[in-house]
Design an enzyme around this catalytic site. Structure first.
Site, short mmCIF file in Angstrom:
data_model
loop_
_atom_site.label_atom_id
_atom_site.label_comp_id
_atom_site.label_asym_id
_atom_site.label_seq_id
_atom_site.Cartn_x
_atom_site.Cartn_y
_atom_site.Cartn_z
N ASP A 145 -5.92 -5.80 4.51
CA ASP A 145 -5.30 -4.62 5.10
C ASP A 145 -5.07 -3.57 4.01
O ASP A 145 -5.05 -3.88 2.82
CB ASP A 145 -3.94 -4.95 5.71
CG ASP A 145 -4.03 -5.94 6.87
OD1 ASP A 145 -5.14 -6.13 7.40
OD2 ASP A 145 -2.99 -6.51 7.23
N ASP A 147 -2.05 -1.40 2.90
CA ASP A 147 -0.60 -1.35 3.07
C ASP A 147 -0.06 -0.10 2.39
O ASP A 147 -0.26 0.09 1.17
CB ASP A 147 0.06 -2.59 2.47
CG ASP A 147 -0.39 -3.86 3.17
OD1 ASP A 147 -0.18 -3.98 4.38
OD2 ASP A 147 -0.96 -4.74 2.49
#
Length: 223
Positions: A145, A147
């Site tokens: 991901d 972030d």
């Protein structure tokens, strides 16, 4: 760092650790003997990150942690350090970390940087991109991901959250992260966008988790 300065720290703040204090900390953590990268972590200047204090954990010291890269087991390791052992490390912005990101992320990163410029919020990174940018160790993988922390000076405009969702919809990776309020409390941007007008949202502070009305964090013009 003084005790007063330590009291003002928030989750995700980065801290340098004095190498001698780091060695003393590891000396009493026999469970960490021979764990890759740890022995030299402070000596090479890599920081640790402020985390939320675990339930039942001593209130003495600053709760910090670091994650190991997947090649070393992707383990998250927590410590509690004395304020005298640490000093502030500057945050890492998305602009600073962009060259570390996978090429496929670049169009989305450009859109995110433009969104931040439009709304006067410089996005900071945490998670895998942060640690790879800081250490040059291989933290990023195909399923990583992105972030981000978005600093808010007041209430959040819904159009900002909607634009962020549109960028994620066209991205090759999941865009996760928090809106960071002036007092250091974090609220997940997606949860804030999706919360009903009369709903609540989880607020993550360094010492606590609380539920608060979602409408409290959105500007009146966007409600």
């Amino acid at each position: 760092m003084t005790d007063q300065e330590a009291a003002g720290l928030a989750r995700h703040d980065l801290l340098r650790v004095d190498p001698e204090a780091w060695a003393a900390c590891l000396a009493v953590r026999r469970d960490l003997d021979n764990v890759p990268h740890l022995a030299d972590w402070a000596r090479v200047g890599w920081p640790v990150i402020v985390r939320r204090r675990d339930h039942g954990e001593s209130s003495d010291g600053i709760p910090v942690g670091l994650p190991l890269p997947p090649s070393a087991g992707k383990r998250r390791i927590g410590f509690t350090l004395s304020p005298a052992a640490v000093s502030r490390h500057p945050p890492v912005t998305l602009e600073q970390a962009r060259e570390t990101a996978p090429p496929a992320w670049r169009p989305s990163l450009e859109a995110l940087l433009a969104l931040g410029s439009e709304h006067g919020s410089v996005p900071r990174v945490f998670g895998s991109l942060l640690w790879q940018a800081l250490t040059d160790l291989p933290y990023l993988g195909p399923g990583s991901d992105l972030d981000l922390l978005w600093l808010a000076t007041g209430r959040v405009d819904r159009p900002f959250l909607q634009s962020l969702a549109r960028i994620e919809a066209g991205a090759t990776m999941r865009i996760d992260g928090d809106i960071l309020l002036p007092d250091g409390t974090g609220i997940n941007w997606r949860e804030l966008l999706d919360a009903p007008a009369d709903g609540t949202i989880l607020c993550k502070a360094r010492e606590s988790l609380t539920l608060r009305p979602a409408g409290h964090f959105l500007s009146e013009a966007s409600s």
